[in-house]
Scaffold this motif. Sequence first.
Motif, PDB file in Angstrom:
ATOM      1  N   PHE A  38      26.032  15.764  12.124  1.00 51.47           N
ATOM      2  CA  PHE A  38      24.824  16.332  12.731  1.00 51.47           C
ATOM      3  C   PHE A  38      23.776  15.248  12.925  1.00 51.47           C
ATOM      4  O   PHE A  38      23.966  14.098  12.519  1.00 51.47           O
ATOM      5  CB  PHE A  38      24.273  17.470  11.873  1.00 51.47           C
ATOM      6  N   ILE A  39      22.679  15.639  13.556  1.00 46.28           N
ATOM      7  CA  ILE A  39      21.569  14.722  13.815  1.00 46.28           C
ATOM      8  C   ILE A  39      20.324  15.268  13.140  1.00 46.28           C
ATOM      9  O   ILE A  39      19.977  16.437  13.340  1.00 46.28           O
ATOM     10  CB  ILE A  39      21.318  14.570  15.330  1.00 46.28           C
ATOM     11  N   ASP A  40      19.669  14.454  12.331  1.00 42.34           N
ATOM     12  CA  ASP A  40      18.408  14.904  11.729  1.00 42.34           C
ATOM     13  C   ASP A  40      17.239  14.169  12.394  1.00 42.34           C
ATOM     14  O   ASP A  40      17.443  13.214  13.149  1.00 42.34           O
ATOM     15  CB  ASP A  40      18.414  14.757  10.202  1.00 42.34           C
ATOM     16  N   VAL A  49      19.491  19.904   9.014  1.00 40.23           N
ATOM     17  CA  VAL A  49      19.809  20.283  10.390  1.00 40.23           C
ATOM     18  C   VAL A  49      18.773  21.304  10.845  1.00 40.23           C
ATOM     19  O   VAL A  49      18.687  22.402  10.276  1.00 40.23           O
ATOM     20  CB  VAL A  49      21.219  20.904  10.498  1.00 40.23           C
ATOM     21  N   THR A  54      17.117  19.456  16.735  1.00 39.58           N
ATOM     22  CA  THR A  54      18.401  18.902  17.169  1.00 39.58           C
ATOM     23  C   THR A  54      18.520  18.952  18.691  1.00 39.58           C
ATOM     24  O   THR A  54      19.077  18.031  19.305  1.00 39.58           O
ATOM     25  CB  THR A  54      19.589  19.645  16.529  1.00 39.58           C
ATOM     26  N   SER A  57      16.465  16.031  20.015  1.00 40.53           N
ATOM     27  CA  SER A  57      17.125  14.768  19.681  1.00 40.53           C
ATOM     28  C   SER A  57      18.267  14.490  20.647  1.00 40.53           C
ATOM     29  O   SER A  57      18.412  13.379  21.177  1.00 40.53           O
ATOM     30  CB  SER A  57      17.666  14.804  18.250  1.00 40.53           C
ATOM     31  N   ASN A  83      25.983  19.627  15.605  1.00 40.82           N
ATOM     32  CA  ASN A  83      24.777  20.446  15.412  1.00 40.82           C
ATOM     33  C   ASN A  83      25.097  21.911  15.657  1.00 40.82           C
ATOM     34  O   ASN A  83      24.775  22.798  14.855  1.00 40.82           O
ATOM     35  CB  ASN A  83      23.673  20.027  16.391  1.00 40.82           C
ATOM     36  N   GLN A 131      21.254  23.971  23.899  1.00 41.50           N
ATOM     37  CA  GLN A 131      21.891  22.732  23.438  1.00 41.50           C
ATOM     38  C   GLN A 131      23.348  22.666  23.905  1.00 41.50           C
ATOM     39  O   GLN A 131      23.834  21.597  24.289  1.00 41.50           O
ATOM     40  CB  GLN A 131      21.796  22.589  21.914  1.00 41.50           C
ATOM     41  N   ASN A 403      13.616  11.572  16.373  1.00 42.73           N
ATOM     42  CA  ASN A 403      13.649  12.875  17.042  1.00 42.73           C
ATOM     43  C   ASN A 403      13.109  12.851  18.471  1.00 42.73           C
ATOM     44  O   ASN A 403      13.580  12.110  19.326  1.00 42.73           O
ATOM     45  CB  ASN A 403      12.900  13.889  16.166  1.00 42.73           C
TER      46      ASN A 403
END
Length: 424
Positions: A38-40, A49, A54, A57, A83, A131, A403
């Motif tokens: 995932f992307i923080d 998360v 997300t 980002s 994500n 997303q 972000n």
Amino acid sequence: MDMEKNLFEEYEKNIREYICANVETVLKEPHAFIRYPFIDPGSVYDGNVWDWDTYWSVYGLLGMMDSFPEKLRKRILVHAKGNVQNFFDHQLGDGYIPMMIEVADWPEPYLNMRHKEGILMNMHKPFLCAQICLISDYIDDYTWAKEYIENLELYFAYYRETYYKADKGLYVWCDDIMIGMDNDPASFGRPKFSTANIYLNSFMVHELQCMQKLTEQLGVELEVDYAGQSRELIESIQSECWDERDGFFYSVDVDVKTRKYDWFHQGLGVFWKTLPIKIRVWSGFIPMWCGFAKEEQTARLVKHYHDQKTFYSDYGIATLAKDEKMFSLEATNNPSNWLGGIWLVANYVVFKGMLNYGYREAARQICQNSLTLLGRDLEETGSLHEYYDPFTGKAVMNGGFINWNILVLNMISELRKEGIDIEG
């Protein structure tokens, strides 16, 4: 002019290099009950998360993929899909999806545990289908998301059942916890289920449109007409949230009804559906980003943006009008302070709205101001921060925040795509 051009070019170069040097720090691997990459957001949000974070980002990273080597591009796509997979992995049987999944020692996300106890709270903000479409458009392939159609149907059904006020035609927040703009006075501290926030409803228009797009791309026929729901929601926003006198989109109070007592109030009752909460917040510009603001409405919103006493800043747009009594630049977390500081996501949303409607000079100005803000921050601190002072451009707090700060690079590329010279 040449000096200004060189300065903007230097800011762009430095910001791009900073993101490239630090992107690995926000690409997180599975841990505990977070089972997918995932992307923080970076900074104090390390390891968590988040829903709309997300989305932005991924939005920003996909916009600058040419800056990354092929191996990193592939990894970013894995984490972007992760994500989505993480949120569906923790969707409950009734359709509820948490707004945030945290790294912790307990057996499942805290919000899910509370939900199972019967505690009503907000759920994943309307950026999940968005997303999916964002990723799918980039890779030119929607088939990976087909397995999530039923999950999305449950997600939208839970939204409709729990947060939709059919008699008002609008969605409401349950409370003021994690609503994106954390301490928006239109929702912050107000009774549960009482505020149809313009943020929530505007982005829900886009989310419903994304669901319709997803089903069309996959050739899936569903019983629910998501495009129709989107059109109906737009009509309700136009009817209830647009204020013709002020020329602005407001959040509205839906807790409006005739309150009878004994023989009093037996005559004319309350016949209006909602009451406007007349606090000028940056989210009043979101209908421009979504594309459903009317041309004449947009012209008036642009005037608000240029107003030095309210929204305009040399560093973008104040998230709360500067003449509102709640205006504050105090440095706080939980809630984060959106009472007037400069947040790059607000800058980008207003920028894109301006570009959507042909206000090219205003869009360029926001881009220039955003470049100046982040460029100077990098020069002075060697980092980027979560939000900034609208008067001085100084960072307020949370260094190392990545972000949606990436979105300044989206602004540049989108201006160039339109043939607009950033320097003017």
